[in-house]
Write a protein that holds these residues in place. Structure first.
Motif, PDB file in Angstrom:
ATOM      1  N   UNK A   1       0.819  -1.205   0.000  1.00  0.00           N
ATOM      2  CA  UNK A   1       0.000   0.000   0.000  1.00  0.00           C
ATOM      3  C   UNK A   1       0.857   1.261   0.000  1.00  0.00           C
ATOM      4  N   UNK A   2       0.285   2.342  -0.493  1.00  0.00           N
ATOM      5  CA  UNK A   2       0.909   3.662  -0.397  1.00  0.00           C
ATOM      6  C   UNK A   2       0.309   4.389   0.799  1.00  0.00           C
ATOM      7  N   UNK A   3       1.160   5.056   1.586  1.00  0.00           N
ATOM      8  CA  UNK A   3       0.724   5.825   2.752  1.00  0.00           C
ATOM      9  C   UNK A   3       1.077   7.297   2.567  1.00  0.00           C
ATOM     10  N   UNK A   4       0.112   8.170   2.881  1.00  0.00           N
ATOM     11  CA  UNK A   4       0.392   9.592   3.069  1.00  0.00           C
ATOM     12  C   UNK A   4       0.346   9.817   4.573  1.00  0.00           C
ATOM     13  N   UNK A   5       1.522  10.006   5.185  1.00  0.00           N
ATOM     14  CA  UNK A   5       1.636  10.081   6.637  1.00  0.00           C
ATOM     15  C   UNK A   5       1.724  11.540   7.081  1.00  0.00           C
ATOM     16  N   UNK A   6       0.670  12.012   7.756  1.00  0.00           N
ATOM     17  CA  UNK A   6       0.591  13.400   8.206  1.00  0.00           C
ATOM     18  C   UNK A   6       1.102  13.489   9.637  1.00  0.00           C
ATOM     19  N   UNK A   7       1.995  14.433   9.874  1.00  0.00           N
ATOM     20  CA  UNK A   7       2.578  14.562  11.210  1.00  0.00           C
ATOM     21  C   UNK A   7       3.154  15.960  11.400  1.00  0.00           C
ATOM     22  N   UNK A   8       3.417  16.298  12.659  1.00  0.00           N
ATOM     23  CA  UNK A   8       4.184  17.505  12.964  1.00  0.00           C
ATOM     24  C   UNK A   8       5.525  17.122  13.577  1.00  0.00           C
ATOM     25  N   UNK A   9       5.790  15.814  13.629  1.00  0.00           N
ATOM     26  CA  UNK A   9       6.984  15.276  14.293  1.00  0.00           C
ATOM     27  C   UNK A   9       7.984  14.776  13.244  1.00  0.00           C
ATOM     28  N   UNK A  10       9.055  15.536  13.052  1.00  0.00           N
ATOM     29  CA  UNK A  10      10.040  15.195  12.036  1.00  0.00           C
ATOM     30  C   UNK A  10      10.767  13.895  12.368  1.00  0.00           C
ATOM     31  N   UNK A  11      10.867  13.552  13.661  1.00  0.00           N
ATOM     32  CA  UNK A  11      11.549  12.312  14.035  1.00  0.00           C
ATOM     33  C   UNK A  11      10.787  11.092  13.517  1.00  0.00           C
ATOM     34  N   UNK A  12       9.463  11.110  13.645  1.00  0.00           N
ATOM     35  CA  UNK A  12       8.661   9.997  13.143  1.00  0.00           C
ATOM     36  C   UNK A  12       8.716   9.935  11.618  1.00  0.00           C
ATOM     37  N   UNK A  13       8.639  11.086  10.978  1.00  0.00           N
ATOM     38  CA  UNK A  13       8.709  11.120   9.513  1.00  0.00           C
ATOM     39  C   UNK A  13      10.045  10.552   9.035  1.00  0.00           C
ATOM     40  N   UNK A  14      11.110  10.898   9.734  1.00  0.00           N
ATOM     41  CA  UNK A  14      12.434  10.398   9.350  1.00  0.00           C
ATOM     42  C   UNK A  14      12.510   8.877   9.463  1.00  0.00           C
ATOM     43  N   UNK A  15      11.804   8.297  10.436  1.00  0.00           N
ATOM     44  CA  UNK A  15      11.827   6.847  10.641  1.00  0.00           C
ATOM     45  C   UNK A  15      10.935   6.098   9.644  1.00  0.00           C
TER      46      UNK A  15
END
Length: 253
Positions: free
Chosen positions: A199-213
């Motif tokens: 699947x493709x995910x569009x992951x919305x966040x304000x946390x750059x650490x989670x996005x980096x992982x």
């Protein structure tokens, strides 16, 4: 697989003096199967609105949406229903996605019936498979949402979404309201399901650490516009926009 082409969204405010407020401006994004794109920005930047636009919960004012080669910007109701099984969204607050007056059993059967995926006789077996997939036991089926934990609620939401076998899922801060100890388990579950189904995910966040992982690419949103996007490692190593640098400082990265 999925593309947003120069999407703009504005709302009108006021009953008498109608004012036009633009919340998303000229946004273009694309996702390939199996990819996770991070959408990051400060509160009020327009991230959740972009997520809702992506799955056609709200219609764009301008621009075009395409999914698996089909233009879905102004799709008819029947076509939109067909596409709905393939495009899903998981919200920040699992409680808001679960009817408080329905048992977990009824909540899990709901998408199966709505999309006519099987006969009534096949539902009990499907519900058990859904629970097993998200690591829950059948003893919760007769409970109501108020009687299960936040982490269990989000697993139930994930089971409902995955029941229709989507190809593209918007994850709108799906762990931000959960305890830190639960967050890692939910994210691991989502990544496992993604690998199994491509699947493709569009992951919305304000946390750059989670996005980096979690993400391969990232798009930075500020005041309704994408101000920077590219591979996560490149953006983190050489942030060009002030908003990106600010988010990196907040995350101590």
């Amino acid at each position: 697989m999925f593309k947003m082409h120069h999407i703009t969204k504005f709302f009108y405010q006021g009953q008498i003096l109608r004012r036009k407020r633009q919340v998303v401006q000229d946004v273009s994004l694309s996702l390939a199967p199996g990819e996770t794109l991070g959408l990051i920005g400060p509160s009020g930047a327009g991230k959740s609105t972009i997520g809702k636009l992506a799955v056609r919960l709200i219609k764009p004012s301008h621009g075009r949406l395409s999914f698996e080669g089909r233009d879905i910007t102004h799709a008819s109701r029947s076509i939109a229903k067909q596409v709905r099984t393939k495009m899903q969204i998981i919200f920040q607050d699992p409680q808001a996605s679960l009817h408080p007056g329905k048992t977990i059993d009824n909540l899990l059967r709901e998408p199966l019936r709505l999309h006519r995926l099987m006969s009534r006789a096949e539902e009990p077996g499907a519900v058990k498979r859904m629970l097993h997939q998200v690591g829950l036991n059948a003893d919760i089926l007769n409970r109501y949402p108020k009687a299960v934990s936040g982490g269990e609620k989000q697993r139930i939401v994930i089971a409902r979404v995955m029941a229709v076998k989507p190809r593209f899922v918007v994850l709108d801060e799906p762990t931000s309201m959960l305890d830190v100890s639960v967050q890692a388990n939910i994210l691991h579950l989502l990544l496992t399901l993604q690998r199994e189904r491509n699947m493709a995910y569009l992951y919305i966040s304000h946390d750059m650490r989670l996005v980096a992982r979690l993400c391969q690419r990232v798009a930075v949103v500020d005041q309704g516009r994408i101000v920077e996007q590219g591979p996560v490692n490149e953006i983190m190593a050489r942030p060009r926009h002030a908003c990106t640098r600010r988010l990196l400082r907040i995350g101590n990265l």
